[in-house]
Design an enzyme around this catalytic site. Sequence first.
Site, PDB file in Angstrom:
ATOM      1  N   SER A  25       1.131  -1.509  -0.120  1.00  0.00           N
ATOM      2  CA  SER A  25      -0.092   0.410  -0.050  1.00  0.00           C
ATOM      3  C   SER A  25       0.682   1.449   0.106  1.00  0.00           C
ATOM      4  CB  SER A  25      -0.868   0.009   1.317  1.00  0.00           C
ATOM      5  OG  SER A  25      -0.341  -0.041   2.270  1.00  0.00           O
ATOM      6  N   ASP A 334      -3.327   8.003   7.637  1.00  0.00           N
ATOM      7  CA  ASP A 334      -4.750   7.181   8.739  1.00  0.00           C
ATOM      8  C   ASP A 334      -3.314   6.539  10.045  1.00  0.00           C
ATOM      9  OD1 ASP A 334      -2.912   5.411   7.282  1.00  0.00           O
ATOM     10  OD2 ASP A 334      -3.968   4.934   5.863  1.00  0.00           O
ATOM     11  N   HIS A 337       0.217   4.270   6.525  1.00  0.00           N
ATOM     12  CA  HIS A 337       0.509   5.444   6.148  1.00  0.00           C
ATOM     13  C   HIS A 337       0.875   6.169   6.159  1.00  0.00           C
ATOM     14  CE1 HIS A 337      -2.429   2.159   4.407  1.00  0.00           C
ATOM     15  NE2 HIS A 337      -1.554   1.797   4.149  1.00  0.00           N
TER      16      HIS A 337
END
Length: 372
Positions: A25, A334, A337
């Site tokens: 991610s 968040d 990240h």
Amino acid sequence: MAMLTSCSSEDSKCEFEAIFNFGDSNSDTGGYWAAFPAQSEPFGMTYFKKPSGRQSDGRVVVDFLAEALGLPFISPYLQSIGSDFRQGANFATLGSTVLFPKTPSPSTGMINPFHLAIQLDQMKHFKAKVVEEFHSGNEKGSTKLPSPDIFGKSLYIIYIGQNDFTSNLTDLGIEGVKKDLPMVVSQIVATVKELYGLGGRTFFVLNLAPIGCYPAFLVKLPHNTSDLDEFGCLISYNKAVVDYNLMLKENISQTGGVLPNASLIYVDTHAVLLELFQHPTSHGLRYGTKACCGSGGGAYNFHQEVYCGNTKVIKGINLTASACNDPYNYVSWDGVHATEAANKLTTLAILNGSYFDPPFPLHELCDLHPIV
């Protein structure tokens, strides 16, 4: 932390005509959400003004690297609509691991099937299709695929490993997780060798971030106050990351010595992010170990049961993990990240060249474009 002042010219050159990215991610640009739609707000709020498949408020490091090299954003391999692969492909997906996955991603509740070996298989299939298309007689540019010579003129980025490190930390502890890390490094090295066999010659291998500074792990992982350093980061977990990164660096160095005409570069993004977490105000930010998008406020603004963009009833109370109004002031988007602001600063530091091992003359190979 050294930063880069980029310059551009109308006749800019670059030895790299494409980027092929493998990861999780931290560098996914829409692959996961193409396979399992759809991402919700407030992701993408800063740059794209809508969800863009990235786990950030805006661009990620691979986006900024592409911009600096004068390339468009790299299309996700899994995205069937609107993709253009003439200048590379992005195989990274949210939740991806290096090793075969065993546990669901905390943010999605699903086991991601696109681990590194699958991403490599996708790359092999991609190259086979490119060669097939070329021999079918289609002119270059008539399809959204590159010519077969692209594979030797591309930058290969590998930015993966965080999920292998963090997914079992709560259950197994640091020592339990560390047992698998040599296999993680071995698989990354084996992947580089296979990509070399496919024609790749220039590789950036980005190391593991200081997860002990991430708000999510500061909330989720068991620790005592004595385990926090002066910057509020977890000492024992960050030490384990440093040990892993040293192992990765040594193996990358050894491998680079046996691949003829290859540049295998270890990129120390860990040092950049650690600096941002420890001294955010020195780099135009305000908050290090506090998430922009989260719930609960306080020092971390993170609730482990309510991820960014979600709403959940906890003990009869409706909790929503919403975004702050100023993500440009945060390192963490968040809790897990980085923000676009942190990603941009990280990329500028990479492009400066100070975080390459061995040294790599990127400025001589490319006229770097300014990233804005």
